[in-house]
Design an enzyme around this catalytic site. Structure first.
Site, mmCIF file in Angstrom:
data_model
loop_
_atom_site.group_PDB
_atom_site.id
_atom_site.type_symbol
_atom_site.label_atom_id
_atom_site.label_comp_id
_atom_site.label_asym_id
_atom_site.label_seq_id
_atom_site.Cartn_x
_atom_site.Cartn_y
_atom_site.Cartn_z
ATOM 1 N N ASP A 168 69.658 25.892 11.419
ATOM 2 C CA ASP A 168 68.693 24.838 11.141
ATOM 3 C C ASP A 168 67.337 25.530 10.966
ATOM 4 O O ASP A 168 67.168 26.692 11.322
ATOM 5 C CB ASP A 168 68.667 23.791 12.263
ATOM 6 C CG ASP A 168 68.017 22.492 11.791
ATOM 7 O OD1 ASP A 168 67.375 22.484 10.712
ATOM 8 O OD2 ASP A 168 68.134 21.470 12.498
HETATM 9 C C1 BGC Z 1 66.241 19.425 10.253
HETATM 10 C C2 BGC Z 1 67.439 19.541 9.332
HETATM 11 C C3 BGC Z 1 66.957 19.673 7.906
HETATM 12 C C4 BGC Z 1 66.034 20.886 7.811
HETATM 13 C C5 BGC Z 1 65.511 21.135 6.410
HETATM 14 C C6 BGC Z 1 65.222 20.542 10.029
HETATM 15 O O1 BGC Z 1 64.049 20.291 10.729
HETATM 16 O O2 BGC Z 1 66.666 19.421 11.600
HETATM 17 O O3 BGC Z 1 68.256 18.417 9.458
HETATM 18 O O4 BGC Z 1 68.045 19.795 7.036
HETATM 19 O O5 BGC Z 1 64.921 20.681 8.665
HETATM 20 O O6 BGC Z 1 64.612 20.182 6.024
#
Ligand code: BGC
Length: 755
Positions: free
Chosen positions: A270
């Protein structure tokens, strides 16, 4: 010329030719689907390492603006960059770009909770086939979705991006989601793997979960999506699990995900760099996102000093290349930047119609006849909430609101009241503009209406519709006061409207435009009807109006339980909520640094049903404008599982669809078991009055198993199995039974750590 001299010349020319063609081959080595091994061998260590870290080289410009991330190009070897964008209710990126007047809006489809409430995987596949077309036509390679963490507690700020408290419903919906998106030749990312069930301190929190709860609840849905959906990628979560960050947990990312479930795609982090990139790479987390130079440096150093072996490095690189050759960017797809947004808006509207849940409908309050004079209350009647905030948000060209939708459906709105809410909305937008970053008042906070005004409106109109709104989002959990519970102003509004309209013999309908479960037990008696559209996307208000006007017969059912009170939920004892100040706990260790999943497998209905605890609305519940009878269940079992059928007949006066939920009560086999668990479900086609359909369900012996921690094995006990066909978890319409003569076990690795 002498023969020998001629031969020598030929040989020379020949060897020259060979030399040049080998050089040409080396310099021309470009990635193809069938030469991945050759490309891996030709890559320098630095090239390999940069491929494992997202981002773009300095000065390199992506064609697609404002997306979440990229994988890096290696031009020398014909390896293109690829584009990753959120998810899950539609594609998210910047809708405008420098140097062009063209806009790049995306369709805001209903959020995942609404999709789950449809209990219709085929519908989900239709929705995501359209969504995936936008991914493809806007030049994106992977949609960072589905979000599929279990609704452990209603205060999790991201529940709207997830499906359910039940792993089977969640897993089947996610698998359908993945199939639809990937049918376009673009990828998905099943996220957040795993046990990312709270937002408070989400990047550091250690989820402490028993192996049984992990296997049966928090991993089961991922197991289903991997086996039945085959996502190209998986996103590891921010949090730690039993003492190790999930992105660094080999037992999770390699032993369980790849060795046991057969996942063959890439795992990405993530968004955000963690210490110990090296451990992540070794554990099977192939790609670091969004990608930082320090991660490249760490990996380079680790390869040099042997901490990361050549095999480990090549394994991850191979995974990346296998992914890249599947992407439309690699294949040179000429995307149009012009998906059919009009057609997709219709898909979004239809999906919302199928997932809206009718919670209450006393004395057939609904449907209305469509021509009533309606007093429409609530700030969200104008500022309708299509979706949550954060990475799950979508930049749409428009959102239909309830005022527009009701008018278009033929209702006549009380214009004074409508104008009142429009002017509040205009003021609020002005406040937002002025105070961006320090907005003083929660958006969607309700505004009081005087009792005198309500009294006059009750005389002048036929019916009241009150919209209650909530918006949650990434990075923050919800709170009890004014969020899970109604605010004082909302409570007063409902009381005053109910009293004034009931005094006139008129009705009050409540529309819950919310992202997650709220408290309903204390006020639901005030309403004659309650409609739950969740956050239903940009076209959702149309779908609500379609249901109020009876153009659509509701067929959604709850994908989670609505409890009587917050503290009835077992996980509430171990969730970042402080009962004394009624705000999230900050700065204390418990539930911030670590969260004990003390409730084990007793999540949602598994707890409420087994312990006979009263709820406000049970799991799987939802009303219709018609009635259905269930009859003739059959169950045929053998050692491989069972096949069941049940016939559903529409016994009412209007056409409708019915969701049938198949629960199984399994023999204990030495383990504590929930009273019943969802094992399969089906939804009828549109049944005309009097029409019947026989639904068929197949459940394997493995799907009947529970997890025995001591043996580290899935076990299907021998004995009597009860099969229950329910309209909800508490409304069982007919049952059948079978006997399993032999117990079965599937041994797995004890790889998830002790809590
Ligand atoms: C989130 C993810 C997301 C990623 C990219 C993160 O903060 O937890 O779900 O896909 O950002 O935007």
């Amino acid at each position: 010329m002498k023969k020998t001299a001629y031969m020598t010349m030929l040989c020379l020319a020949g060897s020259l030719l060979v030399a040049t063609s080998t050089q040409a081959q080396t310099s021309k080595l470009v990635l193809r689907e069938d030469n991945i091994e050759e490309v891996v061998n030709a890559m320098t260590t630095e090239e390999k390492v940069t491929l494992l870290v997202g981002g773009l080289p300095e000065g390199f410009k992506s064609e697609v603006k404002g997306v979440a991330g990229h994988t890096r190009p290696i031009e020398r070897l014909g390896i293109p960059y690829t584009v990753l964008a959120d998810g899950p209710a539609g594609l998210r990126f910047n809708p405008t770009r420098e140097g062009t007047d063209q806009t790049f809006y995306c369709t805001g489809f209903p959020t995942s909770t609404l999709l789950a409430s449809s209990w219709d995987p085929e519908l989900v596949e239709t929705v995501t086939t359209a969504m995936g077309n936008e991914v493809l036509e806007y030049g994106v390679d992977v949609l960072l979705a589905p979000g599929m963490n279990i609704h452990r507690n209603p205060l999790c700020g991201r529940n709207f991006e997830y499906y359910s408290e039940d792993p089977v419903l969640s897993g089947k919906m996610a698998a359908a989601y993945v199939r639809g998106i990937q049918s376009n030749g673009v990828g998905t990312s099943a996220k957040h793997f795993a046990a990312n069930n709270q937002e408070t301190n989400r990047t550091e929190n250690d989820a402490r979960v028993s192996s049984r709860a992990l296997r049966e609840i928090y991993l089961k849905n991922f197991e289903i999506v991997i086996k039945e959906g085959k996502p190209w990628t998986v996103m590891s979560s921010y949090n730690a699990l039993n003492g190790e960050y999930t992105q660094q947990k080999q037992g999770l990312l390699t032993t369980v995900l790849r060795d046991e479930w057969g996942f063959d795609g890439i795992v990405m982090t993530d968004w955000g760099g963690k210490d110990n990139t090296v451990k992540s790479a070794k554990s099977g987390n192939d790609l670091m996102e969004p990608g930082y130079q320090m991660e490249i440096d760490r990996l380079m150093a680790a390869v040099k000093d042997g901490q990361i072996s050549q095999e480990e490095l090549d394994r991850n690189v191979r995974n990346l290349l296998n992914y890249i050759v599947k992407t439309p960017r690699f294949k040179g797809y000429k995307y149009s930047n012009k998906p059919n947004l009009k057609a997709h808006a219709q898909v979004a509207r239809q999906a919302a119609q199928e997932g809206i849940v009718l919670l209450k409908n006393d004395k057939s309050t609904l449907p209305m006849n469509g021509s009533e004079k309606v007093a429409l209350y609530g700030v969200t009647s104008v500022d309708f909430v299509p979706i949550g905030t954060g990475s799950g948000q979508v930049n749409t060209a428009y959102t239909v609101n309830m005022q527009q939708a009701m008018t278009e459906a033929g209702f006549t709105l009380d214009e004074h009241l409508a104008e009142f809410y429009r002017s509040i909305d205009a003021q609020e937008n002005a406040v937002d503009m002025m105070e961006r970053g320090r907005v003083t008042r929660r958006k969607h906070a309700e505004i009081a209406v005087s009792t005198k005004a309500i009294g006059l409106q009750a005389q002048a109109n036929d019916v009241a519709v009150v919209v209650i709104g909530r918006q949650a989002g990434e990075g923050e959990d919800r709170i009890l006061k004014d969020d899970f519970e109604l605010s004082a102003v909302e409570r007063e509004l409902l009381q005053n409207v109910a009293m004034a309209y009931h005094a006139q013999g008129k009705k009050m309908i409540v529309v819950l435009n919310i992202g997650g479960v709220i408290e309903t037990a204390s006020w639901k008696h005030l309403a004659d009807a309650i409609v739950l559209p969740w956050s239903p996307g940009q076209e959702g208000a149309h779908a609500v109006a379609d249901i109020l006007a009876g153009k659509v017969n509701p067929s959604g059912k709850l994908s989670m339980t609505f409890p009587v009170s917050y503290m009835d939920i077992p996980s509430s004892k171990n969730f970042p909520y402080d009962p004394t100040d009624r705000s999230p706990r900050r700065g204390t260790k418990r539930n911030v640094d670590f969260t004990e999943y003390e409730e084990g497998i007793w999540v949602g209905y598994r707890y409420f049903q087994t312990n006979d605890v009263e709820v406000s609305y049970p799991f799987g519940y939802g009303l219709s404008y018609t009635t259905f009878a269930y009859s003739k269940p059959t169950v045929k079992a053998d050692a491989n599982g069972f096949k069941a059928t049940v016939t559903v007949t529409n016994t009412g006066k209007v056409a409708g669809r019915e969701v049938v939920e198949l629960y199984v009560a399994t023999p204990a086999g030495g383990l504590e078991k929930p009273a019943r668990e969802l094992k399969a479900f089906g939804k009828t086609k549109m049944l005309a009055p009097g029409e019947s359909e026989t639904l068929t369900f197949n459940v394997s012996a493995y799907e009947l198993a529970s997890f025995n921690e001591d043996a580290s094995a899935w076990e299907t006990a021998s004995g009597n199995y009860q099969v229950l066909f329910g309209a909800s978890v508490t409304d069982i319409r007919c049952t059948s039974a079978f006997k399993m003569s032999k117990a079965q076990a599937w041994k797995v690795n004890d790889a998830l750590g002790k809590k």
